[in-house]
Design a protein around this motif. Structure first.
Motif, mmCIF file in Angstrom:
data_model
loop_
_atom_site.group_PDB
_atom_site.id
_atom_site.type_symbol
_atom_site.label_atom_id
_atom_site.label_comp_id
_atom_site.label_asym_id
_atom_site.label_seq_id
_atom_site.Cartn_x
_atom_site.Cartn_y
_atom_site.Cartn_z
ATOM 1 N N GLU A 49 7.188 35.414 9.958
ATOM 2 C CA GLU A 49 6.332 34.295 10.361
ATOM 3 C C GLU A 49 7.182 33.034 10.517
ATOM 4 O O GLU A 49 7.973 32.705 9.639
ATOM 5 N N HIS A 50 7.010 32.327 11.619
ATOM 6 C CA HIS A 50 7.758 31.097 11.865
ATOM 7 C C HIS A 50 7.092 29.911 11.169
ATOM 8 O O HIS A 50 5.873 29.877 11.034
ATOM 9 N N GLN A 51 7.919 28.967 10.748
ATOM 10 C CA GLN A 51 7.421 27.752 10.102
ATOM 11 C C GLN A 51 8.061 26.527 10.741
ATOM 12 O O GLN A 51 9.188 26.585 11.215
ATOM 13 N N VAL A 52 7.328 25.444 10.724
ATOM 14 C CA VAL A 52 7.834 24.146 11.167
ATOM 15 C C VAL A 52 7.590 23.174 10.029
ATOM 16 O O VAL A 52 6.445 22.979 9.604
ATOM 17 N N GLU A 53 8.655 22.618 9.513
ATOM 18 C CA GLU A 53 8.574 21.696 8.384
ATOM 19 C C GLU A 53 7.785 22.301 7.219
ATOM 20 O O GLU A 53 6.964 21.638 6.587
ATOM 21 N N GLY A 54 8.029 23.574 6.965
ATOM 22 C CA GLY A 54 7.414 24.263 5.839
ATOM 23 C C GLY A 54 5.975 24.697 6.037
ATOM 24 O O GLY A 54 5.347 25.227 5.128
ATOM 25 N N LYS A 55 5.441 24.496 7.242
ATOM 26 C CA LYS A 55 4.050 24.873 7.529
ATOM 27 C C LYS A 55 4.029 25.956 8.598
ATOM 28 O O LYS A 55 4.887 25.972 9.487
ATOM 29 N N PRO A 56 3.041 26.882 8.540
ATOM 30 C CA PRO A 56 2.962 27.943 9.544
ATOM 31 C C PRO A 56 2.903 27.376 10.958
ATOM 32 O O PRO A 56 2.157 26.438 11.237
ATOM 33 N N ALA A 57 3.706 27.952 11.844
ATOM 34 C CA ALA A 57 3.749 27.510 13.235
ATOM 35 C C ALA A 57 2.755 28.277 14.105
ATOM 36 O O ALA A 57 2.533 27.925 15.249
ATOM 37 N N GLY A 58 2.211 29.372 13.558
ATOM 38 C CA GLY A 58 1.275 30.177 14.336
ATOM 39 C C GLY A 58 1.947 31.218 15.211
ATOM 40 O O GLY A 58 1.314 31.825 16.059
ATOM 41 N N THR A 59 3.239 31.403 15.015
ATOM 42 C CA THR A 59 3.975 32.418 15.764
ATOM 43 C C THR A 59 4.780 33.280 14.796
ATOM 44 O O THR A 59 4.986 32.909 13.644
ATOM 45 N N ALA A 60 5.207 34.425 15.291
ATOM 46 C CA ALA A 60 5.998 35.347 14.472
ATOM 47 C C ALA A 60 6.858 36.201 15.397
ATOM 48 O O ALA A 60 6.667 36.193 16.610
#
Length: 68
Positions: A49-60
């Motif tokens: 799972e991808h994250q942006v600034e420690g939050k889920p990005a909604g992509t994987a």
């Protein structure tokens, strides 16, 4: 290894040869796509799972490799 030729030079494909190292394939169902790759004999990694600034990005993604 050939004297005077670097390892990188020895790994270059011959002119006119197509070599793919990375490619992306966007799909609506990552797990279903992984099942297809596995049915074709490839090894598929676990879901990442991808994250942006420690939050889920909604992509994987999942990596697909040729089985040895």
């Amino acid at each position: 290894m050939t004297p005077g030729i670097t390892a990188a030079e020895q790994q270059k494909p011959a002119p006119g040869t197509l070599v793919l190292d990375h490619l992306a394939h966007f799909v609506p169902d990552l797990d279903a796509a992984a099942a297809v790759w596995e049915s074709l004999g490839f090894t598929v990694s676990e879901r990442s799972e991808h994250q942006v600034e420690g939050k889920p990005a909604g992509t994987a993604n999942r990596c697909v490799q040729e089985s040895c």
